[in-house]
Write an enzyme that holds these catalytic residues in place. Structure first.
Site, PDB file in Angstrom:
ATOM      1  N   THR A   1       0.821  -1.207   0.000  1.00 25.32           N
ATOM      2  CA  THR A   1       0.000   0.000   0.000  1.00 25.32           C
ATOM      3  C   THR A   1       0.858   1.260   0.000  1.00 25.32           C
ATOM      4  OG1 THR A   1      -1.511   1.268   1.412  1.00 25.32           O
ATOM      5  CG2 THR A   1      -0.095  -0.286   2.525  1.00 25.32           C
ATOM      6  N   ASP A   2       0.278   2.351  -0.482  1.00 30.51           N
ATOM      7  CA  ASP A   2       0.990   3.636  -0.426  1.00 30.51           C
ATOM      8  C   ASP A   2       1.115   4.144   1.015  1.00 30.51           C
ATOM      9  OD1 ASP A   2      -1.679   4.314  -0.009  1.00 30.51           O
ATOM     10  OD2 ASP A   2      -1.787   5.801  -1.626  1.00 30.51           O
ATOM     11  N   GLU A   3       0.354   3.546   1.934  1.00 25.63           N
ATOM     12  CA  GLU A   3       0.381   4.035   3.318  1.00 25.63           C
ATOM     13  C   GLU A   3       1.725   3.808   4.001  1.00 25.63           C
ATOM     14  OE1 GLU A   3      -2.910   3.113   5.793  1.00 25.63           O
ATOM     15  OE2 GLU A   3      -4.323   3.183   4.139  1.00 25.63           O
TER      16      GLU A   3
ATOM     17  N   TYR B   1      -1.729  -0.757  11.149  1.00 34.79           N
ATOM     18  CA  TYR B   1      -1.885  -1.430   9.856  1.00 34.79           C
ATOM     19  C   TYR B   1      -0.714  -1.130   8.929  1.00 34.79           C
ATOM     20  CZ  TYR B   1      -3.271  -1.775   4.946  1.00 34.79           C
ATOM     21  OH  TYR B   1      -3.276  -2.012   3.592  1.00 34.79           O
TER      22      TYR B   1
ATOM     23  N   LYS C   1       2.352  -3.468   7.166  1.00 30.93           N
ATOM     24  CA  LYS C   1       2.572  -3.589   5.719  1.00 30.93           C
ATOM     25  C   LYS C   1       4.015  -3.182   5.389  1.00 30.93           C
ATOM     26  CE  LYS C   1       0.024  -4.644   2.946  1.00 30.93           C
ATOM     27  NZ  LYS C   1      -0.397  -5.988   2.446  1.00 30.93           N
TER      28      LYS C   1
HETATM   29  P1  NAD Z   1      -9.815  -7.403   2.359  1.00 33.04           P
HETATM   30  O1  NAD Z   1      -9.806  -7.172   3.836  1.00 33.04           O
HETATM   31  O2  NAD Z   1     -11.048  -7.109   1.585  1.00 33.04           O
HETATM   32  O3  NAD Z   1      -9.437  -8.919   2.057  1.00 33.04           O
HETATM   33  C1  NAD Z   1      -8.414  -9.603   2.738  1.00 33.04           C
HETATM   34  C2  NAD Z   1      -8.571 -11.095   2.438  1.00 33.04           C
HETATM   35  O4  NAD Z   1      -7.491 -11.791   3.090  1.00 33.04           O
HETATM   36  C3  NAD Z   1      -9.870 -11.693   2.971  1.00 33.04           C
HETATM   37  O5  NAD Z   1     -10.446 -12.528   1.997  1.00 33.04           O
HETATM   38  C4  NAD Z   1      -9.419 -12.512   4.173  1.00 33.04           C
HETATM   39  O6  NAD Z   1     -10.239 -13.643   4.443  1.00 33.04           O
HETATM   40  C5  NAD Z   1      -8.011 -12.928   3.774  1.00 33.04           C
HETATM   41  N1  NAD Z   1      -7.153 -13.216   4.920  1.00 33.04           N
HETATM   42  C6  NAD Z   1      -6.962 -12.431   6.018  1.00 33.04           C
HETATM   43  N2  NAD Z   1      -6.109 -13.031   6.873  1.00 33.04           N
HETATM   44  C7  NAD Z   1      -5.733 -14.210   6.279  1.00 33.04           C
HETATM   45  C8  NAD Z   1      -4.864 -15.252   6.661  1.00 33.04           C
HETATM   46  N3  NAD Z   1      -4.192 -15.230   7.834  1.00 33.04           N
HETATM   47  N4  NAD Z   1      -4.694 -16.300   5.819  1.00 33.04           N
HETATM   48  C9  NAD Z   1      -5.374 -16.347   4.638  1.00 33.04           C
HETATM   49  N5  NAD Z   1      -6.228 -15.386   4.240  1.00 33.04           N
HETATM   50  C10 NAD Z   1      -6.394 -14.324   5.048  1.00 33.04           C
HETATM   51  O7  NAD Z   1      -8.577  -6.581   1.822  1.00 33.04           O
HETATM   52  P2  NAD Z   1      -8.396  -5.753   0.457  1.00 33.04           P
HETATM   53  O8  NAD Z   1      -8.887  -4.388   0.663  1.00 33.04           O
HETATM   54  O9  NAD Z   1      -8.873  -6.569  -0.660  1.00 33.04           O
HETATM   55  O10 NAD Z   1      -6.797  -5.670   0.401  1.00 33.04           O
HETATM   56  C11 NAD Z   1      -6.045  -6.708  -0.204  1.00 33.04           C
HETATM   57  C12 NAD Z   1      -4.578  -6.336  -0.174  1.00 33.04           C
HETATM   58  O11 NAD Z   1      -4.366  -5.114  -0.860  1.00 33.04           O
HETATM   59  C13 NAD Z   1      -4.005  -6.136   1.221  1.00 33.04           C
HETATM   60  O12 NAD Z   1      -2.705  -6.671   1.251  1.00 33.04           O
HETATM   61  C14 NAD Z   1      -3.972  -4.626   1.383  1.00 33.04           C
HETATM   62  O13 NAD Z   1      -2.945  -4.236   2.270  1.00 33.04           O
HETATM   63  C15 NAD Z   1      -3.667  -4.200  -0.028  1.00 33.04           C
HETATM   64  N6  NAD Z   1      -4.125  -2.845  -0.423  1.00 33.04           N
HETATM   65  C16 NAD Z   1      -5.435  -2.501  -0.240  1.00 33.04           C
HETATM   66  C17 NAD Z   1      -5.874  -1.258  -0.677  1.00 33.04           C
HETATM   67  C18 NAD Z   1      -7.326  -0.845  -0.539  1.00 33.04           C
HETATM   68  O14 NAD Z   1      -7.674   0.273  -0.908  1.00 33.04           O
HETATM   69  N7  NAD Z   1      -8.226  -1.687  -0.048  1.00 33.04           N
HETATM   70  C19 NAD Z   1      -4.964  -0.374  -1.256  1.00 33.04           C
HETATM   71  C20 NAD Z   1      -3.632  -0.757  -1.418  1.00 33.04           C
HETATM   72  C21 NAD Z   1      -3.228  -2.008  -0.990  1.00 33.04           C
HETATM   73  O1  TDX Z   2     -16.782   6.262   7.836  1.00 30.90           O
HETATM   74  C1  TDX Z   2     -15.709   6.713   7.435  1.00 30.90           C
HETATM   75  N1  TDX Z   2     -15.566   8.070   7.309  1.00 30.90           N
HETATM   76  C2  TDX Z   2     -14.418   8.655   6.876  1.00 30.90           C
HETATM   77  O2  TDX Z   2     -14.335   9.883   6.786  1.00 30.90           O
HETATM   78  C3  TDX Z   2     -14.594   5.861   7.067  1.00 30.90           C
HETATM   79  C4  TDX Z   2     -14.719   4.365   7.195  1.00 30.90           C
HETATM   80  C5  TDX Z   2     -13.437   6.452   6.610  1.00 30.90           C
HETATM   81  N2  TDX Z   2     -13.343   7.813   6.519  1.00 30.90           N
HETATM   82  C6  TDX Z   2     -12.115   8.401   5.976  1.00 30.90           C
HETATM   83  C7  TDX Z   2     -10.813   7.887   6.518  1.00 30.90           C
HETATM   84  C8  TDX Z   2      -9.879   7.989   5.323  1.00 30.90           C
HETATM   85  O3  TDX Z   2      -9.344   9.302   5.233  1.00 30.90           O
HETATM   86  O4  TDX Z   2     -12.103   8.038   4.570  1.00 30.90           O
HETATM   87  C9  TDX Z   2     -10.779   7.759   4.118  1.00 30.90           C
HETATM   88  C10 TDX Z   2     -10.724   6.344   3.575  1.00 30.90           C
HETATM   89  O5  TDX Z   2     -10.869   5.465   4.676  1.00 30.90           O
HETATM   90  P1  TDX Z   2     -10.742   3.864   4.520  1.00 30.90           P
HETATM   91  O6  TDX Z   2     -11.736   3.384   3.530  1.00 30.90           O
HETATM   92  O7  TDX Z   2     -10.752   3.289   5.890  1.00 30.90           O
HETATM   93  O8  TDX Z   2      -9.324   3.725   3.806  1.00 30.90           O
HETATM   94  P2  TDX Z   2      -7.813   4.136   4.233  1.00 30.90           P
HETATM   95  O9  TDX Z   2      -7.666   4.233   5.697  1.00 30.90           O
HETATM   96  O10 TDX Z   2      -7.435   5.317   3.394  1.00 30.90           O
HETATM   97  O11 TDX Z   2      -7.027   2.821   3.736  1.00 30.90           O
HETATM   98  C11 TDX Z   2      -7.369   2.181   2.486  1.00 30.90           C
HETATM   99  O12 TDX Z   2      -6.439   2.485   1.484  1.00 30.90           O
HETATM  100  C12 TDX Z   2      -5.133   1.986   1.635  1.00 30.90           C
HETATM  101  C13 TDX Z   2      -7.438   0.668   2.679  1.00 30.90           C
HETATM  102  O13 TDX Z   2      -8.387   0.342   3.689  1.00 30.90           O
HETATM  103  C14 TDX Z   2      -6.087   0.088   2.998  1.00 30.90           C
HETATM  104  O14 TDX Z   2      -6.150  -1.337   3.061  1.00 30.90           O
HETATM  105  C15 TDX Z   2      -5.118   0.499   1.929  1.00 30.90           C
HETATM  106  O15 TDX Z   2      -3.827   0.079   2.265  1.00 30.90           O
END
Ligand code: NAD
Ligand code: TDX
Length: 341
Positions: free
Chosen positions: A130-132, A157, A161
């Protein structure tokens, strides 16, 4: 850094393939890479859903419910694979603030176990990050994150990562594991868990609950559609240089307030029909990705360049798939309410 890799993999393990981005990636591979067979390894935590993979033919995908920390299971799966794409993680910042422990276990120990299995069986490793890991930028800073930006994670988190990225780099350099890393910005699209910002607000409105905006609503996220993330990951897996990191982003910077107003407008609500709630502790101000390296080296381009259109189809997906999210809604909102959010 090490050079170009061999031919594109045919038998890939996708960890976390039943989650949001993992399932979008599996669907993308099934549709665009007819010679590839996928094994999904997913623990089905609260965030995983087997239904996310429905409709995929059996001769293209096997599903294994299991934990990435289970070394014996990995031994079995890795002996039959060319590559692993590692999405599995605990992924929600707010959860990591309430209870960091599962993040340490899955994100750090789980990545270590996978790297050890990849090392033993010489399996190509692509790590999803992630960019975080780069911390945050000021709102008025003209800079964006690049592959050279120093690591400065803020939350439990993002620090796990960052730790997992460091393990991947070390296993590549020390043991020669054929690895790449991608750090992507905020994803949106179908099948995202309703704890996350965009689906939480859409489903709030569908349930007659007022949307919730943290802090002053000025925090900026750089939005990319999950399908564009998937095509970028495939480009890196199949053509990326081993040992390299690639940033993935689609020039989608928007403040949370702007995104919320777009959702309200798209769902026929007034622009002020939401509640201000308690800010997230340590809340990162702004994320912004410079994806020049990925575009120049691998020729990748996003397809979903119209955010309004992507958001409208995401809203439509949640409207049409109430059965997918309805059962989780009450508990998610009760948890947020306990946190004052
Ligand atoms: P998500 O929470 O929707 O899905 C995570 C999945 O991993 C789930 O299906 C869960 O059952 C599985 N999982 C969790 N723990 C596990 C374990 N111990 N063994 C096997 N499976 C396990 O997450 P997401 O939003 O789809 O994110 C996926 C990946 O992308 C993560 O690595 C996250 O850090 C990265 N990422 C997410 C975002 C975003 O905006 N959501 C952005 C950048 C990077
Ligand atoms: O109810 C809300 N109100 C609100 O203002 C929630 C749930 C979030 N927020 C804000 C917090 C953040 O600034 O919105 C923004 C986005 O929040 P999230 O959806 O929780 O995402 P963020 O914390 O930015 O992280 C996401 O992007 C990077 C993913 O969850 C991560 O897995 C990924 O690494």
């Amino acid at each position: 850094m090490q050079g170009i890799q061999g031919k594109a993999p045919r038998r890939i393990i996708v960890t976390g393939g039943a989650g949001f981005i993992g399932s979008n990636f599996v669907h993308w591979v099934i549709e665009h890479q007819p010679d590839v067979r996928v094994t999904v390894l997913d623990k089905l935590t609260y965030a995983g859903n087997r239904e996310n993979l429905s409709g995929i033919p059996r001769d293209r995908m096997a599903f294994v419910q299991g934990d990435i920390c289970d070394a014996d299971l990995l031994e079995e799966l890795f002996s039959q694979a060319d590559a692993v794409v590692h999405f599995a993680a605990e992924s929600h910042n707010d959860n990591s603030i309430a209870d960091p422990e599962p993040f340490i276990r899955t994100n750090v120990e789980g990545t270590y176990r996978l790297l050890e299995a990849a090392r033993k069986h010489d399996v190509r490793f692509h790590h999803i990050s992630t960019d975080e890991v780069y911390g945050d930028l000021a709102l008025d800073d003209p800079a964006r994150f690049t592959e050279e930006t120093p690591y400065r994670p803020s939350s439990p988190y993002s620090s796990t990562k960052a730790a997992s990225d460091m393990l991947v780099r070390a296993w590549h350099r020390t043991y020669g594991v054929r690895a790449t890393i991608s750090n992507c910005s905020n994803n949106y699209g179908p099948r995202q868990h309703i704890e996350k910002f965009i689906p939480r607000q859409i489903t709030n409105i569908l349930c007659g609950i007022r949307p919730k905006l943290y802090g002053d609503g000025l925090n900026v996220r750089d939005w990319i559609h999950a399908e564009d993330h998937s095509s970028a990951v495939w480009a890196i897996l199949s053509r990326g240089r081993l040992g390299e990191t690639y940033l993935i982003g689609a020039d989608g910077e928007r403040s949370n307030g702007e995104v919320l107003r777009a959702i309200l407008e798209g769902m026929g609500k007034a622009p002020d029909d939401f509640d201000w709630v308690r800010d997230r502790p340590g809340h990162d101000r702004r994320y912004a990705i410079d994806s020049t390296k990925l575009r120049r080296e691998l020729g990748w381009r996003p397809c979903h360049t119209d955010f309004a259109e992507g958001l409208a189809s995401t809203i439509a997906w949640y409207r049409e798939n109430g059965a997918w999210w309805m059962a989780a809604k009450e508990a998610v909102e009760a948890k947020y309410a306990r946190q004052g959010q």
